[in-house]
Design a protein around this motif. Structure first.
Motif, mmCIF file in Angstrom:
data_model
loop_
_atom_site.group_PDB
_atom_site.id
_atom_site.type_symbol
_atom_site.label_atom_id
_atom_site.label_comp_id
_atom_site.label_asym_id
_atom_site.label_seq_id
_atom_site.Cartn_x
_atom_site.Cartn_y
_atom_site.Cartn_z
ATOM 1 N N SER A 12 0.949 -1.132 0.068
ATOM 2 C CA SER A 12 0.008 0.077 -0.145
ATOM 3 C C SER A 12 1.010 1.195 0.046
ATOM 4 C CB SER A 12 -0.950 0.085 1.085
ATOM 5 O OG SER A 12 -0.476 0.857 2.242
ATOM 6 N N ALA A 13 0.373 2.288 -0.491
ATOM 7 C CA ALA A 13 1.017 3.410 -0.570
ATOM 8 C C ALA A 13 1.753 3.955 0.540
ATOM 9 C CB ALA A 13 0.227 4.533 -1.525
ATOM 10 N N ASP A 60 -1.979 -13.180 0.861
ATOM 11 C CA ASP A 60 -3.364 -12.636 0.676
ATOM 12 C C ASP A 60 -4.068 -12.635 2.018
ATOM 13 O OD1 ASP A 60 -6.166 -12.370 0.366
ATOM 14 O OD2 ASP A 60 -6.015 -12.608 -2.011
ATOM 15 N N VAL A 61 -4.458 -11.332 2.238
ATOM 16 C CA VAL A 61 -5.078 -11.436 3.811
ATOM 17 C C VAL A 61 -6.353 -12.260 3.974
ATOM 18 C CG1 VAL A 61 -3.969 -9.140 4.578
ATOM 19 C CG2 VAL A 61 -6.156 -9.101 3.374
ATOM 20 N N HIS A 88 -3.082 -2.994 4.955
ATOM 21 C CA HIS A 88 -3.956 -3.361 3.938
ATOM 22 C C HIS A 88 -5.575 -3.023 3.967
ATOM 23 C CE1 HIS A 88 -4.765 -6.548 6.935
ATOM 24 N NE2 HIS A 88 -6.044 -6.519 6.663
ATOM 25 N N TYR A 152 -17.765 0.391 4.203
ATOM 26 C CA TYR A 152 -16.176 0.576 4.586
ATOM 27 C C TYR A 152 -16.108 1.263 6.175
ATOM 28 C CZ TYR A 152 -11.375 2.932 4.181
ATOM 29 O OH TYR A 152 -10.111 3.233 4.088
ATOM 30 N N LYS A 156 -14.159 -0.513 9.049
ATOM 31 C CA LYS A 156 -13.167 0.346 10.186
ATOM 32 C C LYS A 156 -13.556 0.441 11.445
ATOM 33 C CE LYS A 156 -9.877 0.945 6.595
ATOM 34 N NZ LYS A 156 -8.683 0.239 6.569
ATOM 35 N N GLY A 183 -7.391 10.634 7.059
ATOM 36 C CA GLY A 183 -8.373 11.134 6.308
ATOM 37 C C GLY A 183 -8.360 11.113 4.766
ATOM 38 N N VAL A 185 -6.381 10.510 1.765
ATOM 39 C CA VAL A 185 -4.848 10.390 1.125
ATOM 40 C C VAL A 185 -4.927 10.237 -0.391
ATOM 41 C CG1 VAL A 185 -2.733 9.120 1.830
ATOM 42 C CG2 VAL A 185 -4.605 9.425 3.541
ATOM 43 N N THR A 187 -3.650 8.012 -2.784
ATOM 44 C CA THR A 187 -3.124 7.029 -2.999
ATOM 45 C C THR A 187 -3.802 6.075 -4.261
ATOM 46 O OG1 THR A 187 -4.405 5.766 -1.639
ATOM 47 C CG2 THR A 187 -2.662 6.784 -0.637
ATOM 48 N N ARG B 25 1.933 1.794 -11.955
ATOM 49 C CA ARG B 25 2.938 1.223 -10.858
ATOM 50 C C ARG B 25 3.996 0.343 -11.566
ATOM 51 N NH1 ARG B 25 -1.583 -0.698 -6.290
ATOM 52 N NH2 ARG B 25 0.266 -1.747 -5.197
HETATM 53 N N1 LIG Z 1 -6.222 6.673 0.946
HETATM 54 C C1 LIG Z 1 -6.910 7.094 1.591
HETATM 55 O O1 LIG Z 1 -7.683 8.096 1.593
HETATM 56 C C2 LIG Z 1 -7.324 6.296 2.943
HETATM 57 C C3 LIG Z 1 -8.109 7.001 3.968
HETATM 58 C C4 LIG Z 1 -8.151 6.349 5.190
HETATM 59 C C5 LIG Z 1 -7.814 5.087 5.479
HETATM 60 N N2 LIG Z 1 -7.063 4.451 4.312
HETATM 61 C C6 LIG Z 1 -6.627 3.013 4.662
HETATM 62 O O2 LIG Z 1 -5.015 3.248 4.579
HETATM 63 C C7 LIG Z 1 -4.856 1.907 4.282
HETATM 64 C C8 LIG Z 1 -3.644 1.916 2.961
HETATM 65 O O3 LIG Z 1 -4.130 2.250 2.012
HETATM 66 P P1 LIG Z 1 -3.663 3.054 0.770
HETATM 67 O O4 LIG Z 1 -4.475 4.169 0.886
HETATM 68 O O5 LIG Z 1 -2.172 3.392 0.951
HETATM 69 O O6 LIG Z 1 -4.203 2.430 -0.491
HETATM 70 P P2 LIG Z 1 -3.514 1.433 -1.173
HETATM 71 O O7 LIG Z 1 -2.349 1.738 -1.889
HETATM 72 O O8 LIG Z 1 -4.444 1.032 -2.367
HETATM 73 O O9 LIG Z 1 -3.461 0.231 -0.452
HETATM 74 C C9 LIG Z 1 -4.045 -0.690 0.006
HETATM 75 C C10 LIG Z 1 -3.279 -2.139 -0.119
HETATM 76 O O10 LIG Z 1 -4.156 -3.157 0.570
HETATM 77 C C11 LIG Z 1 -3.751 -4.234 0.017
HETATM 78 N N3 LIG Z 1 -4.883 -5.264 -0.104
HETATM 79 C C12 LIG Z 1 -6.197 -5.211 -0.515
HETATM 80 N N4 LIG Z 1 -6.702 -6.539 -0.409
HETATM 81 C C13 LIG Z 1 -5.888 -7.319 0.135
HETATM 82 C C14 LIG Z 1 -5.762 -8.610 0.347
HETATM 83 N N5 LIG Z 1 -6.843 -9.383 0.494
HETATM 84 N N6 LIG Z 1 -4.563 -9.277 0.882
HETATM 85 C C15 LIG Z 1 -3.571 -8.504 0.794
HETATM 86 N N7 LIG Z 1 -3.374 -7.274 0.635
HETATM 87 C C16 LIG Z 1 -4.517 -6.432 0.240
HETATM 88 C C17 LIG Z 1 -3.521 -3.922 -1.603
HETATM 89 O O11 LIG Z 1 -2.687 -4.831 -2.204
HETATM 90 P P3 LIG Z 1 -2.311 -4.761 -3.523
HETATM 91 O O12 LIG Z 1 -1.311 -3.793 -3.617
HETATM 92 O O13 LIG Z 1 -1.806 -6.231 -4.000
HETATM 93 O O14 LIG Z 1 -3.409 -4.476 -4.468
HETATM 94 C C18 LIG Z 1 -2.784 -2.531 -1.421
HETATM 95 O O15 LIG Z 1 -1.590 -2.425 -1.273
HETATM 96 C C19 LIG Z 1 -5.912 1.115 3.800
HETATM 97 O O16 LIG Z 1 -6.164 0.269 5.165
HETATM 98 C C20 LIG Z 1 -6.868 2.104 3.764
HETATM 99 O O17 LIG Z 1 -8.382 1.633 4.044
HETATM 100 C C21 LIG Z 1 -6.773 4.981 3.355
#
Ligand SMILES: NC(=O)c1ccc[n+]([C@@H]2O[C@H](COP(=O)([O-])OP(=O)(O)OC[C@H]3O[C@@H](n4cnc5c(N)ncnc54)[C@H](OP(=O)(O)O)[C@@H]3O)[C@@H](O)[C@H]2O)c1
Ligand SMILES: Cc1cc2nc3c(=O)[nH]c(=O)nc-3n(C[C@H](O)[C@H](O)[C@H](O)COP(=O)(O)OP(=O)(O)OC[C@H]3O[C@@H](n4cnc5c(N)ncnc54)[C@H](O)[C@@H]3O)c2cc1C
Lengths: 246, 443
Positions: A12-13, A60-61, A88, A152, A156, A183, A185, A187, B25
């Motif tokens: 994840s980013a 895979d989670v 994740h 979602y 969460k 908040g 992000v 990504t 990516r």
């Molecule tokens: N972006 C936002 O605005 C935001 C806001 C609040 C909270 N968050 C939370 O922040 C965390 C990181 O997200 P991010 O924003 O960095 O987005 P992201 O880059 O899309 O990261 C999400 C990651 O979760 C992984 N994932 C999804 N399903 C999975 C599975 N079954 N098994 C293993 N890995 C799995 C994805 O893996 P792949 O790379 O293989 O697809 C991806 O790397 C997440 O928990 C997200 O809910 C994000």
């Protein structure tokens, strides 16, 4: 100081940025994620940035039956875990989930139950160590259910409540539990969204996370101003809130 | 990977265009994009983009391949200093990690918030151009993704034509995936600086010439001084401090939160600032120790300073003219802009060493001057006039700063454009890789 770090959802980013900050502190990292090529790239990158050692496994989670085994494998490699950070997550198609329970269930698995399953195993191992930190990225979306995003939010929110309880349970064993609530992000998860002033970069959020963990915060709003925003959101009376479309 | 069009601009905030931004990516994602663009039946047409620190329209198109996620270090030889990294890695990140270990980039532009891909595509120069040449001259090799999806290795010996077309090629040959840069050992990261005050253009040129052996040199020029003071400058000379202290350039500082009304920048405020700056007390005998960040990237401490030019943005006009016509050309440019009542807040003069083999690389042996002008309608005719002066004196404009040069001016000043265009056709790059700039310049 933290030394051995487990990162789940490492591709994840946000996770990637967090790992980079720990690499600079010469930590040893164990990465779990789905895409092997990206894991290999990250390993090389983190080593050049200063990580003392990097290992990874493809994971895979949603393969719940493998959780115990993977935690064993990580412990075999790291010896002990100073920080386990779970990153994740997936952003559901709310409209689809509102109609199709299978879709909703999958989202609950990815965003909530997988976390609970992993933490069951991790917490039991780490409480034997009697030190360490468990951190999970939840979301501000878990603070209040909104009609546009409640699958979602509920998933969460479930994790946030779970963490509160776990924190109390693990406190006597010296394990610290951190709930990270970002908040907006910028990504891959939110790539299709229009970005505005409230948006943060994964690097900014990673800094909030690493600082918050160092300061032993219980709940990290990332960036901090989301604490204020969510206080306001949560204080809107339900009679009004239920009419809000956002 | 893609989304709805959003409005996009680069550093000068002019022009603004709607673009679909793709954030691959991996190389495979780009290959997929090239093959499956739903945009039109004619296939993908767009341009790579790094940090958008080019001023004009070279990183703008209806489809953008953003390299933000191609940001991994791939390999580092601790004994050779050869760093291989993906094209989206910023120079800031490289300096952050390698300065403390005693390494520095061989060439840095005036901001460290540029990507490696952008630094190659513009073949950027730094304050040491007269000695070390451009960024591209310090590459061991690079990997380029072509319109066909094929990935090729290029260097001065392997696929050398493609290499020389890509360094300085403004993204028009393909997407640079990664590159191997030869870092340089330094005796200390700070810079010992001497400042010389010169009374006019002739004197600053003489001082540049007298100090060609100094590694870093750049002059800040008071563009509104005229008469006998035309071209008066402060010349900054620097060498790395040999004190064994290493500190990465730091970020932070202040930020301009929103666009300020551009009328704040007028010929009076600019004139006053320039006059004060020129007259500030300096001791030209004494060396000052300046941290690398403040020496190389003074503007980076004010985030979003481009917003000072207001909503409509600004244009940077950077040209180079050969040594022999430098004095005449620069004098005419200065008096023309000053007569038009157009001041530049910052005007930077720099001596260039010899040019290189890259087809569209900007530097040639001579002098380069960069001036910032806030956008206004009356600016364009004046810049056309400056173009004529520059061309008359055998000079050219920097593509990384350009947003308005005509096709004719481009062709007359970049003699290898035709070779470049032919190569593009051979590679199919003419269909796949186009920016607003390349279309304007007739590619
Ligand atoms: N972006 C936002 O605005 C935001 C806001 C609040 C909270 N968050 C939370 O922040 C965390 C990181 O997200 P991010 O924003 O960095 O987005 P992201 O880059 O899309 O990261 C999400 C990651 O979760 C992984 N994932 C999804 N399903 C999975 C599975 N079954 N098994 C293993 N890995 C799995 C994805 O893996 P792949 O790379 O293989 O697809 C991806 O790397 C997440 O928990 C997200 O809910 C994000
Ligand atoms: C304050 C400031 C000071 C500057 N000082 C200098 C200076 O001293 N010397 C100097 O030479 N320049 C200078 N510049 C200009 C800057 O170095 C160049 O414009 C550089 O190209 C910007 O890099 P970027 O990553 O932002 O690229 P962008 O602006 O995003 O793109 C610039 C060009 O590079 C291409 N490109 C980007 N990534 C790739 C890739 N992966 N593959 C293929 N093509 C790619 C784009 O298509 C575009 O044509 C300065 C700019 C600013 C804002």
């Amino acid at each position: 100081m933290l030394k051995n770090i487990l990162v789940v959802g490492a591709n994840s980013a946000i996770a990637k940025s967090v790992s980079r900050l720990y690499a600079e502190e010469h930590c040893r990292l164990y990465l779990l994620a789905r895409n092997e090529e990206e894991l290999a790239l990250q390993k090389q990158d983190l080593l050049i940035r200063g990580a003392s050692e990097v290992d990874y496994s493809v994971f895979d989670v949603n393969n719940f039956s493998l959780h115990d085994a993977i935690v064993d494998q990580v412990l075999d490699s790291l010896g002990s875990i100073d920080l386990a950070i779970l990153c994740h997550g997936s952003l559901p198609d709310q409209a689809l989930c509102a109609e199709n329970f299978d879709a909703a269930l999958k989202e609950f698995n990815t965003n909530a139950l997988s976390v609970i399953s992993l933490l069951t195993s991790l917490a039991n191992h780490m409480s034997i160590q009697r030190c360490g930190c468990i951190a999970v990225i939840t979301s501000v979306a878990g603070d209040r259910g909104r009609q546009s995003n409640y699958i979602y939010g509920a998933a969460k929110g479930m994790v946030s409540l779970y963490l509160q309880g776990l924190r109390g349970r693990l406190h006597p064993s010296g394990i610290h539990v951190v709930d990270i609530r970002p908040g907006f992000v910028d990504t891959p998860m939110t790539h299709t969204f229009k970005k505005g002033a409230l948006w943060a970069s994964p690097e900014q959020v990673a800094e909030c996370i690493v600082n918050g963990i160092r300061k032993k915060k219980h709940t990290i709003y990332a960036p901090w101003f989301w604490r204020v925003i969510m206080m306001i959101v949560c204080s809107v009376p339900e009679v009004i809130f239920k009419r809000l479309k956002f | 990977m893609s989304s709805e069009p959003t409005s996009l601009h680069s550093w000068g905030r002019y022009p603004v265009t709607d673009a679909v931004v793709h954030v691959p990516r991996s190389a495979q994602d780009i290959q997929y994009l090239l093959q499956h663009t739903d945009a039109s039946a004619t296939g993908f047409s767009g341009i790579a983009r790094g940090f958008g620190r080019s001023y004009g329209d070279s990183a703008l198109a209806s489809h953008i391949v953003h390299t933000r996620l191609l940001d991994h270090f791939l390999e580092f030889g601790a004994d050779t200093g050869v760093l291989t990294c993906a094209a989206g890695v910023s120079l800031d990140t490289i300096l952050h990690h390698f300065t403390p270990r005693g390494w520095f980039l061989p060439v840095v532009p005036g901001t460290r918030y540029v990507s490696v891909g952008g630094a190659i595509a513009s073949d950027v120069h730094g304050k040491n151009h007269h000695i070390d040449g451009t960024f591209g001259q310090h590459l061991q090799s690079l990997r380029l993704l072509l319109a066909s999806g094929e990935v090729v290795n290029c260097s001065a010996v392997e696929n050398s034509i493609l290499f020389h077309a890509t360094c300085g090629g403004m993204g028009l040959t393909g997407v640079i995936l990664d590159a191997s840069i030869v870092l340089r050992r330094i005796p200390g990261s700070a810079v010992m600086q001497r400042t010389l005050r010169t009374q006019n253009l002739q004197e600053v040129i003489e001082k540049f010439e007298a100090n060609v052996a100094t590694t870093y040199s750049v002059a800040w020029l008071d563009c509104l001084a005229n008469g006998s003071a035309l071209g008066r400058s402060l010349l900054f000379l620097g060498e790395h401090a040999a004190d064994g202290h290493y500190q990465a350039p730091r970020s932070g500082g202040i930020s301009v939160p929103f666009s300020t009304p551009s009328f704040l920048l007028n010929r009076y405020s600019i004139g006053a600032f320039n006059a004060l700056y020129h007259k500030r007390p300096i001791n030209s005998e004494r060396e000052q120790r300046i941290e690398a960040g403040n020496y190389f990237f003074p503007l980076d401490s004010i985030a979003h300073w481009n917003r000072l030019y207001g909503k409509r943005g600004f244009l940077q006009y950077q040209f180079v003219v050969p040594d022999e016509s430098a004095h005449a050309a620069i004098s005419r440019v200065l008096s023309t802009s000053s007569a038009a009542g157009k001041g530049s807040f910052l005007s930077v003069l720099k001596k260039f060493g010899p040019g290189n083999d890259n087809l569209l690389s900007f530097p040639i042996q001579g002098y380069t001057l960069a001036m910032d002008f806030k956008w206004e309608k009356s600016l364009l005719p004046m810049l056309d006039e400056l173009d004529r002066i520059v061309l008359d004196h055998g000079g050219r404009l920097y593509l990384a700063k350009d947003a308005r040069m005509s096709e004719d001016v481009f062709r007359r000043s970049y003699p290898r454009w035709e070779e470049f265009a032919q190569l593009r056709t051979q590679l199919g790059a003419d269909k796949a890789f186009n920016s607003l700039q390349s279309r304007r310049l007739g590619f």
